[in-house]
Write a protein that holds these residues in place. Structure first.
Motif, PDB file in Angstrom:
ATOM      1  N   UNK A   1     -15.653  -2.718 -88.588  1.00 53.46           N
ATOM      2  CA  UNK A   1     -15.395  -3.348 -87.287  1.00 53.46           C
ATOM      3  C   UNK A   1     -14.673  -4.678 -87.441  1.00 53.46           C
ATOM      4  N   UNK A   2     -15.056  -5.459 -88.425  1.00 57.13           N
ATOM      5  CA  UNK A   2     -14.380  -6.744 -88.637  1.00 57.13           C
ATOM      6  C   UNK A   2     -12.898  -6.543 -88.944  1.00 57.13           C
ATOM      7  N   UNK A   3     -12.592  -5.488 -89.697  1.00 58.91           N
ATOM      8  CA  UNK A   3     -11.178  -5.192 -89.971  1.00 58.91           C
ATOM      9  C   UNK A   3     -10.475  -4.745 -88.685  1.00 58.91           C
TER      10      UNK A   3
ATOM     11  N   UNK B   1     -10.097  -6.257 -95.451  1.00 56.23           N
ATOM     12  CA  UNK B   1     -10.639  -5.185 -96.263  1.00 56.23           C
ATOM     13  C   UNK B   1     -11.932  -4.658 -95.636  1.00 56.23           C
ATOM     14  N   UNK B   2     -12.056  -3.352 -95.489  1.00 53.94           N
ATOM     15  CA  UNK B   2     -13.247  -2.779 -94.862  1.00 53.94           C
ATOM     16  C   UNK B   2     -14.250  -2.216 -95.865  1.00 53.94           C
ATOM     17  N   UNK B   3     -14.056  -2.494 -97.142  1.00 57.92           N
ATOM     18  CA  UNK B   3     -14.957  -1.924 -98.139  1.00 57.92           C
ATOM     19  C   UNK B   3     -16.190  -2.795 -98.351  1.00 57.92           C
ATOM     20  N   UNK B   4     -17.246  -2.144 -98.777  1.00 58.24           N
ATOM     21  CA  UNK B   4     -18.516  -2.794 -99.085  1.00 58.24           C
ATOM     22  C   UNK B   4     -18.370  -3.623-100.355  1.00 58.24           C
TER      23      UNK B   4
ATOM     24  N   UNK C   1     -16.440   2.510 -97.794  1.00 58.67           N
ATOM     25  CA  UNK C   1     -16.136   1.931 -96.492  1.00 58.67           C
ATOM     26  C   UNK C   1     -17.436   1.478 -95.833  1.00 58.67           C
ATOM     27  N   UNK C   2     -17.464   0.219 -95.383  1.00 58.68           N
ATOM     28  CA  UNK C   2     -18.701  -0.360 -94.858  1.00 58.68           C
ATOM     29  C   UNK C   2     -18.812  -0.169 -93.345  1.00 58.68           C
ATOM     30  N   UNK C   3     -19.394   0.963 -92.962  1.00 62.71           N
ATOM     31  CA  UNK C   3     -19.751   1.215 -91.565  1.00 62.71           C
ATOM     32  C   UNK C   3     -21.161   0.698 -91.346  1.00 62.71           C
ATOM     33  N   UNK C   4     -21.624   0.706 -90.115  1.00 62.57           N
ATOM     34  CA  UNK C   4     -22.998   0.273 -89.858  1.00 62.57           C
ATOM     35  C   UNK C   4     -23.986   1.244 -90.506  1.00 62.57           C
TER      36      UNK C   4
END
Length: 132
Positions: free
Chosen positions: A9-11, A18-21, A27-30
Motif C-alpha cells: 500500500x505504501x508503494x 519498494x514493496x518487499x518485506x 511482497x509485503x501485503x497485510x
C-alpha cells in the motif's frame, strides 16, 4: 480494504519505492505482515504450541473461533502490526524469527485492561495459557 500501511500500500500511495518485506523479500501485503512472514508465522506457531489452538489467516482477519479466542487472536494480530509498523517507522531491523516474547508486554497489558472491565475470561486465557 487496503487501508493499512503495509509496503504494498505504501508503494501504491507513492510513499516508498519498494514493496518487499525487509525480512524475507516477499511482497509485503497485510496478510503477509500479519500471518505469512517468518516473523509472524513463528508467533502463531508458538501460540499453537502453548494453546493447542491452530490459527488460520481467516481467524486473524475475520475471527472464526469462539469469542474469547477471537479477541485474543485480534490482540496478538494487532500487537504484531504495532511492532511491525513501529520498527518500520524507526528503521529498526527486526530478526527473522518473531516470538511471542516480541508481543508479550502489549498482550499482558491488554489482559490487565480486560480484567479491569470485567472480561476476566479473556484476561485469564492470556495469563493462564499464553504467559503463565
Amino acid at each position: 480494504h487496503n487501508i493499512l500501511p503495509c509496503n504494498v500500500n505504501l508503494k501504491r500511495w507513492r510513499k516508498i519505492d519498494n514493496s518487499t518485506c525487509r525480512i524475507c523479500n516477499e511482497e509485503e501485503t497485510i496478510e503477509h505482515m500479519l500471518f505469512y512472514c517468518n516473523f509472524s508465522a513463528n508467533i502463531w506457531r508458538e501460540f499453537f504450541q502453548k494453546t493447542k489452538l491452530y490459527v488460520t489467516l481467516d481467524d486473524v482477519i475475520i475471527g472464526l473461533k469462539s469469542n474469547v479466542i477471537t479477541i485474543v487472536i485480534s490482540i496478538i494480530a494487532y500487537a504484531i502490526f504495532r511492532t511491525w509498523t513501529f520498527e518500520n517507522m524507526h528503521n529498526v531491523r527486526r530478526n527473522n524469527q518473531g516470538s511471542l516474547k516480541d508481543v508479550e508486554h502489549y498482550v499482558k497489558h491488554q489482559a490487565i485492561l480486560y480484567k479491569q472491565i470485567g472480561w476476566s475470561n479473556i484476561s485469564d486465557f492470556i495469563t493462564d495459557k499464553l504467559f503463565p
